[in-house]
Design a protein around this motif. Sequence first.
Motif, short mmCIF file in Angstrom:
data_model
loop_
_atom_site.label_atom_id
_atom_site.label_comp_id
_atom_site.label_asym_id
_atom_site.label_seq_id
_atom_site.Cartn_x
_atom_site.Cartn_y
_atom_site.Cartn_z
N PHE A 147 -42.88 55.12 -44.69
CA PHE A 147 -42.45 54.91 -46.06
C PHE A 147 -41.78 53.56 -46.19
N GLU A 148 -41.91 52.95 -47.34
CA GLU A 148 -41.15 51.74 -47.65
C GLU A 148 -40.17 52.09 -48.75
N VAL A 149 -38.90 52.05 -48.41
CA VAL A 149 -37.85 52.41 -49.37
C VAL A 149 -36.72 51.39 -49.28
N PRO A 150 -35.95 51.26 -50.35
CA PRO A 150 -34.78 50.38 -50.29
C PRO A 150 -33.83 50.85 -49.18
N GLU A 151 -33.16 49.92 -48.56
CA GLU A 151 -32.27 50.25 -47.45
C GLU A 151 -31.24 51.30 -47.84
N ALA A 152 -30.76 51.24 -49.06
CA ALA A 152 -29.75 52.19 -49.52
C ALA A 152 -30.28 53.63 -49.58
N GLU A 153 -31.59 53.80 -49.66
CA GLU A 153 -32.21 55.13 -49.75
C GLU A 153 -32.80 55.61 -48.43
N ALA A 154 -32.75 54.79 -47.40
CA ALA A 154 -33.46 55.08 -46.15
C ALA A 154 -32.98 56.37 -45.49
N GLU A 155 -31.68 56.53 -45.33
CA GLU A 155 -31.14 57.70 -44.63
C GLU A 155 -31.50 59.00 -45.35
N GLN A 156 -31.30 59.04 -46.65
CA GLN A 156 -31.60 60.24 -47.43
C GLN A 156 -33.10 60.53 -47.42
N THR A 157 -33.92 59.49 -47.53
CA THR A 157 -35.37 59.68 -47.51
C THR A 157 -35.80 60.25 -46.16
N ARG A 205 -43.84 56.15 -52.29
CA ARG A 205 -43.27 55.25 -51.28
C ARG A 205 -44.03 55.29 -49.95
N LEU A 206 -44.98 56.21 -49.83
CA LEU A 206 -45.76 56.37 -48.60
C LEU A 206 -46.74 55.21 -48.47
N VAL A 207 -46.65 54.47 -47.37
CA VAL A 207 -47.55 53.33 -47.17
C VAL A 207 -48.60 53.59 -46.09
N LEU A 208 -48.33 54.56 -45.21
CA LEU A 208 -49.26 54.82 -44.11
C LEU A 208 -49.01 56.20 -43.53
N PHE A 209 -50.07 56.90 -43.20
CA PHE A 209 -49.92 58.11 -42.39
C PHE A 209 -51.09 58.20 -41.43
N VAL A 210 -50.76 58.52 -40.18
CA VAL A 210 -51.76 58.68 -39.13
C VAL A 210 -51.37 59.92 -38.35
N HIS A 211 -52.23 60.92 -38.37
CA HIS A 211 -51.99 62.18 -37.68
C HIS A 211 -50.66 62.79 -38.13
#
Length: 70
Positions: free
Chosen positions: A25-35, A14-20
């Motif tokens: 992450f891009e995750v379904p809204e229902a999973e956002a808080e837990q992620t 689910r990782l779409v970008l990392f800088v430093h």
Amino acid sequence: MAAVGGLPKHLLERLVLFVHDELVFEVPEAEAEQTMKEVEEIMLRTGAWLLEPWGVPVESEGAISESWKH
């Protein structure tokens, strides 16, 4: 970068970008808080492993947004 190596497969996918020290992450809204909670814990654990031996305090902050520009 060290935290990225410690991410479980379901998060790496689910990782779409990392800088430093920022991970996006891009995750379904229902999973956002837990992620967010899971990633914050991994970041804190990794930061503690790397920095606390030298007395550097470690903090982690997450946010949920519709856009990576948060």
